[in-house]
Design an enzyme around this catalytic site. Structure first.
Site, short mmCIF file in Angstrom:
data_model
loop_
_atom_site.label_atom_id
_atom_site.label_comp_id
_atom_site.label_asym_id
_atom_site.label_seq_id
_atom_site.Cartn_x
_atom_site.Cartn_y
_atom_site.Cartn_z
N LYS A 280 0.83 -1.20 0.00
CA LYS A 280 0.00 0.00 0.00
C LYS A 280 0.86 1.25 0.00
O LYS A 280 2.02 1.22 0.45
CB LYS A 280 -0.90 0.02 1.24
CG LYS A 280 -1.97 -1.04 1.30
CD LYS A 280 -2.76 -0.93 2.59
CE LYS A 280 -3.83 -2.00 2.68
NZ LYS A 280 -4.93 -1.77 1.73
N ARG B 71 -10.66 -11.32 1.33
CA ARG B 71 -11.51 -12.36 0.74
C ARG B 71 -10.82 -13.73 0.80
O ARG B 71 -11.50 -14.76 0.79
CB ARG B 71 -11.88 -11.99 -0.69
CG ARG B 71 -10.74 -11.88 -1.66
CD ARG B 71 -11.04 -11.01 -2.86
NE ARG B 71 -11.06 -9.59 -2.49
CZ ARG B 71 -11.35 -8.61 -3.35
NH1 ARG B 71 -11.65 -8.89 -4.61
NH2 ARG B 71 -11.35 -7.35 -2.95
#
Length: 497
Positions: A281, A355
């Site tokens: 990130k 996920r």
């Protein structure tokens, strides 16, 4: 803070401050009107003198009062009576608690719950009072070394004025539920506000174990990486490979009904820190990725509410906890992993890791033969782009479940907005090298994330809550919100009824 019910007349109350409501065009509520008559029209004169109309959140502090035992009276604007909904009511409550804090009030009595609020009965109004007040009084001070600089709020007691015994039981229910939900929200905020070097997967598991020990009907077990490997959770385990902190699957089982009764299962993403892995990130605001475990913390909070209220249902909480960091052993873009369900997953972006831990946990949930499964996750920044920071995103494979969650969110002032789950979105998850890719491209990111999870929930009713925009606030007011504990609590209370 201490909350209680009183049936005394307003002029007999001896608290530091009495809180009453008034409406647009200076129309006084019942208690305010009675006090105005007692004080020979003083309230009406003061409102006109200061030109306060009664807009939502308007405040007038009358100090001192010439008659009665209470020295101060706080008039709170409620807007137009016919337009008073939950959002406006909460705005008025927020203005009230701010005024109490600003004026160093120690104890107060309130009649604000006498107002008619669309969608709320007496117990619901009292619940909102407690939630808003506790939220405003919250301070995260655990890591401050100089305790002398901390100014604790002086307000320690709030009494709700109820007219007669007929409303006593309903008012007491509101206090009980409001306190349980508010306390759970504070627990969630404390957990989420802790930094990643303290709140690790193991620490999160320890807090769940403590909760289990505090309630007889709540059992906790923690699965370690060897257990996860034995279960075949290759997708979940692939995320923790880049971290020195071992992954944990936290299992909370609340039994409020017979053992044969099917449970409701809540699944919460517990990424205690998410740097994105190899798909690193940007540095700006990366500290906020300690909040990537808010879904898991919220599930702990919801189980706490169920146990505290002794709800006559069975509830299971499943929290996959891990970190997602770059390392020589971490997932790489292009890697293929095998999930517990047997589906192979091509990892095109290691920052779409939530996920990967949720899909194996959703497969694990099947063993409980659940009535319904709700997963809660700070899953996609795309949800903030789509919906902003007001509602959580909702995706579901069942219309009835979706309607129940939406209704619970409206009444709990913790709203959701449903997004589609059409087959067309599944096309974006195609992979040339595995059964499914873990991202679906830049379009509809929240929906394709939900579409990914839906591949693992075909055997039961399922809903997904994306709380990326609602779990914490950024900027000057940075901090966890405790959402969606009110929504989950209301959903469980509704099922219990």
């Amino acid at each position: 803070m201490d909350y209680s019910i009183k049936s005394e007349a307003p002029d007999k109350i001896s608290d530091d401050c009495l809180i009453v409501g008034f409406y647009a065009k200076r129309k006084l509520g019942p208690t305010a009107a009675a006090l105005d008559q007692l004080h020979d029209g003083l309230l009406t004169r003061l409102l006109k003198r200061d030109d306060i109309e009664g807009k939502t959140g308007d405040i007038l502090l009358v100090n001192p009062l010439p008659h009665g035992k209470t020295e101060r009276l706080l008039l709170v604007g409620l807007g137009k009576a016919e337009e008073l909904n939950i959002a406006a009511y909460r705005k008025a409550l927020a203005a009230a608690i701010k005024a109490l804090k600003d004026n160093a009030v120690k104890s107060a009595a309130s009649a604000l719950h006498e107002a008619e609020v669309k969608g709320l009965a007496l117990d619901g109004k009292i619940r909102q009072n407690i939630e808003v007040f506790e939220n405003a009084l919250y301070q995260f001070t655990q890591l401050k070394s100089d305790k002398t600089q901390i100014k604790p709020a002086r307000l320690a007691k709030l009494n709700f004025l109820v007219d007669g015994d007929s409303h006593q039981a309903q008012a007491e229910l509101g206090v009980k539920q409001g306190k349980a939900i508010a306390d759970a929200m504070l627990q969630v905020r404390d957990l989420a506000n802790l930094p990643g070097n303290i709140c690790t997967p193991s620490y999160l598991a320890e807090q769940a174990v403590k909760l289990g020990k505090a309630h007889k009907k709540l059992k906790t077990k923690v699965l370690d990486e060897s257990d996860l490997e034995e279960l075949g959770m290759g997708s979940f385990l692939s995320v923790s490979k880049g971290s020195r902190q071992p992954a944990r699957l936290i299992v909370l089982e609340y039994q409020g009904a017979s053992a044969k009764t099917k449970p409701y299962v809540l699944v919460g993403k517990g990424l205690t820190f998410d740097a994105g892995g190899i798909s690193l990130k940007p540095a700006a605001n990366m500290d906020e990725m300690k909040y990537d475990m808010c879904g898991g913390a919220s599930v702990i909070g919801a189980l706490s509410v169920a146990a505290e209220l002794a709800l006559p249902i069975n509830v299971v909480g499943l929290i996959p906890a891990s970190e997602n960091l770059p390392d020589g052993n971490a997932n790489k873009p292009g890697d293929v992993v095998t999930s517990m369900a047997g589906l192979t997953i091509e990892i095109l972006n290691t920052d779409a890791e939530g996920r990967l831990i949720l899909c194996d946990t959703l497969t694990y949930a099947k063993r409980y033969d659940p009535v319904a499964v709700i997963d809660v996750a700070t899953l996609t920044g795309a949800c903030i782009v789509a919906l902003g920071r007001h509602p959580s995103g909702l995706i579901s494979n069942d219309d009835e479940l979706s309607a129940q969650i939406t209704d619970a969110g409206e009444r709990a002032a913790d709203r959701v907005w449903r997004l589609p789950l059409w087959d067309e979105y599944q096309e974006q998850l195609k992979s040339n090298f595995a059964d499914i890719a873990n991202i679906g491209g830049p379009d509809g990111g929240t929906i394709t994330a939900g579409a990914f999870l839906s591949r693992f929930t075909k055997d039961y009713k399922w809903a997904h809550l994306d709380i990326a925009g609602t779990a914490w606030k950024t900027g000057a007011d940075k901090g966890a919100t405790g959402r969606p504990v009110p929504l989950l609590a209301q959903y469980l209370i509704d099922r219990a009824q």
